[in-house]
Design a protein around this motif. Structure first.
Motif, PDB file in Angstrom:
ATOM      1  N   GLU A  80       0.832  -1.207   0.000  1.00 39.07           N
ATOM      2  CA  GLU A  80       0.000   0.000   0.000  1.00 39.07           C
ATOM      3  C   GLU A  80       0.862   1.252   0.000  1.00 39.07           C
ATOM      4  N   GLY A  81       2.000   1.184   0.652  1.00 42.20           N
ATOM      5  CA  GLY A  81       2.995   2.243   0.566  1.00 42.20           C
ATOM      6  C   GLY A  81       2.550   3.607   1.046  1.00 42.20           C
ATOM      7  N   GLY A  82       1.617   3.630   1.992  1.00 41.59           N
ATOM      8  CA  GLY A  82       1.124   4.909   2.485  1.00 41.59           C
ATOM      9  C   GLY A  82       1.322   5.063   3.976  1.00 41.59           C
ATOM     10  N   GLY A  83       0.408   5.808   4.596  1.00 40.58           N
ATOM     11  CA  GLY A  83       0.544   6.109   6.008  1.00 40.58           C
ATOM     12  C   GLY A  83       0.286   4.939   6.925  1.00 40.58           C
ATOM     13  N   GLN A  84      -0.479   3.943   6.457  1.00 39.01           N
ATOM     14  CA  GLN A  84      -0.797   2.819   7.331  1.00 39.01           C
ATOM     15  C   GLN A  84       0.451   2.039   7.715  1.00 39.01           C
ATOM     16  N   LEU A  85       1.322   1.799   6.764  1.00 41.64           N
ATOM     17  CA  LEU A  85       2.581   1.106   7.037  1.00 41.64           C
ATOM     18  C   LEU A  85       3.347   1.836   8.138  1.00 41.64           C
ATOM     19  N   LEU A  86       3.399   3.132   8.037  1.00 46.16           N
ATOM     20  CA  LEU A  86       4.089   3.965   9.011  1.00 46.16           C
ATOM     21  C   LEU A  86       3.462   3.820  10.401  1.00 46.16           C
ATOM     22  N   ARG A  87       2.120   3.901  10.459  1.00 48.71           N
ATOM     23  CA  ARG A  87       1.438   3.863  11.753  1.00 48.71           C
ATOM     24  C   ARG A  87       1.634   2.528  12.474  1.00 48.71           C
ATOM     25  N   ILE A  88       1.461   1.430  11.756  1.00 44.17           N
ATOM     26  CA  ILE A  88       1.598   0.118  12.386  1.00 44.17           C
ATOM     27  C   ILE A  88       3.045  -0.121  12.819  1.00 44.17           C
ATOM     28  N   ALA A  89       3.995   0.260  11.987  1.00 43.52           N
ATOM     29  CA  ALA A  89       5.402   0.044  12.309  1.00 43.52           C
ATOM     30  C   ALA A  89       5.806   0.817  13.563  1.00 43.52           C
ATOM     31  N   VAL A  90       5.389   2.057  13.661  1.00 42.43           N
ATOM     32  CA  VAL A  90       5.770   2.879  14.814  1.00 42.43           C
ATOM     33  C   VAL A  90       5.087   2.376  16.083  1.00 42.43           C
ATOM     34  N   ALA A  91       3.825   1.953  15.987  1.00 44.12           N
ATOM     35  CA  ALA A  91       3.123   1.424  17.159  1.00 44.12           C
ATOM     36  C   ALA A  91       3.799   0.148  17.666  1.00 44.12           C
ATOM     37  N   LEU A  92       4.091  -0.796  16.775  1.00 43.56           N
ATOM     38  CA  LEU A  92       4.746  -2.030  17.184  1.00 43.56           C
ATOM     39  C   LEU A  92       6.154  -1.770  17.703  1.00 43.56           C
ATOM     40  N   SER A  93       6.869  -0.876  17.056  1.00 40.61           N
ATOM     41  CA  SER A  93       8.202  -0.508  17.514  1.00 40.61           C
ATOM     42  C   SER A  93       8.165  -0.010  18.951  1.00 40.61           C
ATOM     43  N   THR A  94       7.157   0.794  19.275  1.00 36.13           N
ATOM     44  CA  THR A  94       7.013   1.328  20.627  1.00 36.13           C
ATOM     45  C   THR A  94       6.745   0.220  21.630  1.00 36.13           C
ATOM     46  N   LEU A  95       5.859  -0.698  21.286  1.00 41.30           N
ATOM     47  CA  LEU A  95       5.477  -1.766  22.212  1.00 41.30           C
ATOM     48  C   LEU A  95       6.625  -2.723  22.503  1.00 41.30           C
ATOM     49  N   ILE A  96       7.406  -3.063  21.496  1.00 36.78           N
ATOM     50  CA  ILE A  96       8.453  -4.071  21.693  1.00 36.78           C
ATOM     51  C   ILE A  96       9.843  -3.452  21.859  1.00 36.78           C
ATOM     52  N   SER A  97       9.879  -2.104  21.954  1.00 36.51           N
ATOM     53  CA  SER A  97      11.151  -1.385  22.151  1.00 36.51           C
ATOM     54  C   SER A  97      12.173  -1.743  21.064  1.00 36.51           C
ATOM     55  N   GLN A  98      11.712  -1.709  19.827  1.00 37.70           N
ATOM     56  CA  GLN A  98      12.556  -2.065  18.694  1.00 37.70           C
ATOM     57  C   GLN A  98      12.823  -0.822  17.835  1.00 37.70           C
ATOM     58  N   PRO A  99      14.064  -0.357  17.751  1.00 35.19           N
ATOM     59  CA  PRO A  99      14.361   0.789  16.881  1.00 35.19           C
ATOM     60  C   PRO A  99      14.073   0.447  15.420  1.00 35.19           C
ATOM     61  N   ILE A 100      13.538   1.413  14.701  1.00 36.33           N
ATOM     62  CA  ILE A 100      13.244   1.199  13.285  1.00 36.33           C
ATOM     63  C   ILE A 100      13.689   2.402  12.458  1.00 36.33           C
TER      64      ILE A 100
END
Length: 376
Positions: A14-34
């Motif tokens: 999809e290459g839009g904002g959804q990819l960004l939102r899910i990645a940042v949310a999961l990154s926050t939860l699992i403390s994973q730098p992206i």
């Protein structure tokens, strides 16, 4: 860039904002730098919009994370989440535009669900004040969040967030204001088994105008009812209210309609449309009805929008979830791709018929109490 940073191509699928939102949310939860590059590469213009930037800054604030440049137009970000999401506070996000409040909620909501305690606590209620557009194109309407998304979250995950629309905000002024109160739970979330939709027992809706004549809301409602009836829906189960927003309850002028169907299998599916200049109100009503009928026609238990919004929660849940849906959208494929890049969640999609599919997910059983991932 850190040594353990996961690099994602923001132009995938999809290459839009959804990819960004899910990645940042999961990154926050699992403390994973992206690191995400090629952000919205296929959009015009590419890069972050004000709404995306506001969402990123909000999530970084939740956990005191470090975020590289997040100005509108930015095409690459580096995000180092903090070690702990700070709950029991009030946070505000405002893009300064009519950017969708619902998309600000999508990126922040998962981050605030989990208490650090191993038992439920009444103390961890976090308040979000989200400003911008409440009923915008290319985003879920706030009425969808209220009548489809949140009921799904409450029923299947036992969560109890509350939502108040303090002010409606319409394009191009924005100015809307939404308050969400989110109680945190120890987790993990339970798995979801939703494969039998059942019969439609009611269709409800909200046809609204702000700063426009009230008869336009009635015209949208009547057109939606006629369109539903022409497609075999019994008008006796249809109940669509018409609303003319008071001037003190809305900023700017706008119109639209939100419909949702309820089934005896505890499923809710939606259909909606936004009024725009030059479009007849009858066309708006018909468009919403057609979208709802399309979402009902495949026999799945969720509509095309809930299909992708549920993916992050299935990935975080403990155990195997199974949900019957219609054909997979590009947004859903993107959500699955991101979840599998950042977690050990495993998805499988099985075709049931030409128009229905089963999304299966073996979730990671996320809990913040141990600040780690529990195997399902």
């Amino acid at each position: 860039m850190t040594s353990n940073e996961i690099i994602l191509d923001g132009s995938v699928l999809e290459g839009g904002g959804q990819l960004l939102r899910i990645a940042v949310a999961l990154s926050t939860l699992i403390s994973q730098p992206i690191s995400i590059h090629n952000i919205r590469a296929g959009r015009r213009p590419p890069g972050l919009k004000a709404q995306h930037a506001a969402g990123l800054r909000l999530v970084a604030e939740l956990c005191q994370g470090r975020l590289s440049a997040s100005d509108p137009g930015t095409k690459e970000i580096h995000y180092q989440p903090g070690s702990e999401v700070l709950l029991s506070r009030m946070y505000t996000a405002d893009p300064g535009t009519a950017g969708a409040t619902t998309l600000l909620l999508q990126v922040s909501f998962p981050c605030l669900l989990f208490s650090p305690e191993s038992s439920p606590s009444t103390e961890h209620h976090t308040e979000l004040i989200l400003c911008g557009g409440t009923n915008a194109i290319q985003a879920p309407q706030i009425d969808y969040t209220a009548h489809v998304f949140l009921p799904f979250i409450r029923h299947h995950f036992g969560l109890a967030p509350t939502l108040q629309v303090k002010m409606r905000g319409y394009y191009p002024k924005g100015g809307g204001r939404v308050r969400i109160l989110i109680p945190a739970v120890p987790g993990p979330l339970p798995s979801v088994n939703l494969t039998h939709r059942g019969s439609v027992i009611a269709i409800r809706g909200r046809s609204y105008v702000a700063g426009l004549p009230a008869h336009l809301a009635a015209a949208m409602r009547n057109a939606a009812v006629s369109s539903l009836q022409s497609r075999g829906i019994d008008p006796r189960i249809v109940d669509i209210e018409t609303v003319k927003e008071e001037p003190h309850d809305a900023v700017g002028s706008g119109s639209g309609i939100m419909l949702w169907a309820e089934t005896d299998g505890d499923c809710i599916l939606g259909g909606s449309a936004i009024g725009v200049k030059g479009k007849k109100p009858t066309m708006v009503g018909e468009e919403a009805a057609e979208e709802l009928v399309r979402n009902l026609a495949h026999g799945g238990c969720v509509d095309e929008y809930m299909q992708d919004q549920m993916i992050i929660f299935l990935a975080l849940a403990k155990g195997r979830s199974m949900v019957k849906t219609g054909p997979l959208t590009l947004h859903t494929k993107t959500a699955i791709w991101v979840a599998e890049q950042l977690t050990r969640a495993k998805f499988e999609v099985r075709e049931e018929s030409a128009s229905s599919f089963i999304i299966q997910c073996d979730g990671i059983g996320y809990t913040r109490a141990r600040h780690t991932l529990i195997e399902s």
